[in-house]
Design an enzyme around this catalytic site. Structure first.
Site, mmCIF file in Angstrom:
data_model
loop_
_atom_site.group_PDB
_atom_site.id
_atom_site.type_symbol
_atom_site.label_atom_id
_atom_site.label_comp_id
_atom_site.label_asym_id
_atom_site.label_seq_id
_atom_site.Cartn_x
_atom_site.Cartn_y
_atom_site.Cartn_z
ATOM 1 N N ASN A 1 0.846 -1.198 0.000
ATOM 2 C CA ASN A 1 0.000 0.000 0.000
ATOM 3 C C ASN A 1 0.879 1.244 0.000
ATOM 4 O O ASN A 1 2.099 1.158 0.008
ATOM 5 C CB ASN A 1 -0.953 -0.034 1.207
ATOM 6 N N TYR A 2 0.253 2.393 -0.013
ATOM 7 C CA TYR A 2 0.984 3.650 -0.229
ATOM 8 C C TYR A 2 1.698 4.226 0.988
ATOM 9 O O TYR A 2 2.332 5.260 0.890
ATOM 10 C CB TYR A 2 0.025 4.723 -0.760
#
Ligand code: CTP
Length: 408
Positions: A218-219
């Site tokens: 994820n970011y």
């Protein structure tokens, strides 16, 4: 120096303390002090002037502290840059016995030996305990030099009156251990308010492997977790950072690199026993591939690819129930894109956390990858604090400020 009856203050335990010994007859008393601090859990390193080394041999200090003693600014095997090594390393510096000579050199900003160079390279509070002949102590030259050092923020522990080595009676005898330790504790009290605490922080986005070259992630950048670890270390805590992200490492932070959620949980179970605070800033995967291919998945062999994902257990909820983490104050994070407060409140309860920091990830100016953050902090006792928009490093201190009074 009857040190047995002088307890080492709590604030000094676990701190990195540089002891700078100058050439006075009282130098021998510092061996006892170094020993008491080491036994109380401080990490003590010593530098000596060449005159001090004529009063007490460096092996004495090496013996009681377990570390080599610096006696020269010239690089040796013990420190690549001895003139700045201890200044960089120390969280507190004690100069004792501070002779008229070393006080004069320090006041002029000289750096002509390892002791004065360390003072000039210091990044930490400095406590000076003078000791000298009563006539020297009374001279305006000495008092003016000390006034300069005080003005620059150093703490001076006044010498005591009594019988001096010269045979005279008067002021100039090194202050007793209780007074020196109390001054050292006072010098660090506000600055190292997490001394003696063990703080565990998680950071970054876990990576769940699909095959040897691909993963699901994820970011999250890990910047918030690194900021909290750095802030806690700067405030004197022993810090363990369990991270799936890599950024510049911070002095005093012990790093454990992990990739997957499972590795993070295993590492946390090893580290968390007896800790005071766990801050779960990591963005842990919620799903992972049910199977990881052992070889690279080839495009030609898979015109279409379906990945089956299985849920990853909730790490922080598992820890909150695990006896290994009993007594640990657990702070979670909540990344929300709507109804921030309501969702965070629900997570706080469901995961049995003591507090949760929630932020709005739909905003581009804060959060993922940014140097800035903003949010709210909700506590299990029902209190709510707004965290104004600021850098992640400043927010880290704000979070620690709010948590500190609630630690056991
Ligand atoms: N967390 C965890 N284990 C997971 C997922 C999240 O320990 N498998 C932790 C995070 O480190 C964070 C908190 O739980 O401290 C909240 O994470 P968040 O992603 O906001 O919540 P989720 O429980 O994953 O809920 P959702 O994704 O549905 O919002």
């Amino acid at each position: 120096m009857p040190l047995d009856s002088t307890p080492v203050p709590q604030e000094l335990r676990g701190l990195r303390i540089a002891l700078l010994v100058a050439g006075g007859i009282a130098a021998y008393k510092l061996a006892d002090l170094a020993s008491a601090l080491t036994q109380a859990g401080s990490e003590v390193r010593v530098a000596m002037t060449s005159s001090a080394a004529r009063f007490v041999g460096p092996p004495t200090f090496q013996g009681v502290t377990g570390h080599p003693v610096l006696t020269s600014v010239w690089p040796g095997s013990d420190a690549p840059e001895p003139h700045v090594f201890l200044g960089d390393w120390a969280q507190l510096i004690l100069l004792a016995p501070a002779t008229a000579n070393v006080i004069a050199r320090a006041a002029r900003g000289q750096s002509d030996d390892v002791v004065t160079a360390t003072l000039l390279a210091a990044r930490s509070p400095v406590v000076i305990a003078p000791a000298m002949n009563d006539a020297m102590w009374a001279k305006p030259a000495v008092q003016e030099n000390l006034a300069v050092l005080r003005q620059r923020g150093m703490t001076v522990v006044e010498p005591e009156s009594g019988r001096l080595a010269s045979g005279h009676t008067g002021a100039g005898r090194l202050a007793g251990p209780a007074a020196i330790l109390a001054a050292m504790a006072a010098a660090v009290r506000s600055r190292y308010d997490l001394a003696g605490r063990h703080v565990i922080v998680t950071a970054g986005a876990t990576r769940e492997p699909i095959d040897p070259v691909r993963f699901i992630s994820n970011y999250s950048s890990g910047k918030m977790g690194f900021a909290i670890a750095a802030a806690a270390a700067d405030r004197g805590a022993r810090v363990t950072l369990v991270s799936a992200a890599a950024h510049e490492e911070h002095r005093g932070v012990e790093m454990h690199h992990v990739e997957t959620a499972q590795q993070m949980l295993d590492q946390l179970r090893q580290d968390v026993r007896g800790a005071d605070l766990l801050v779960m800033a990591a963005a842990v995967a919620d799903f992972r591939p049910a199977k990881t291919a052992t070889g690279k998945i080839r495009r030609e062999e898979n015109p279409k690819l379906n990945l089956e994902l299985e849920p990853v257990g909730d790490l922080v909820a598992a820890l909150a129930e695990d006896p290994v983490a009993s007594g640990v104050f657990i702070v979670g994070f909540a990344a929300e894109s709507s109804e921030v407060d309501a969702h965070a409140q629900e997570k706080l309860k469901r995961k049995r956390l003591q507090a949760i920091v929630a932020n709005d990830i739909s905003r581009k100016d804060i959060g993922f990858g940014s140097e800035y953050n903003e949010g709210v902090m909700l506590f299990a006792d029902g209190t709510r604090q707004v965290l104004e928009r600021t850098t992640k490093r400043v927010m880290a201190d704000r979070i620690l400020d709010l948590v500190l009074p609630k630690l056991r």
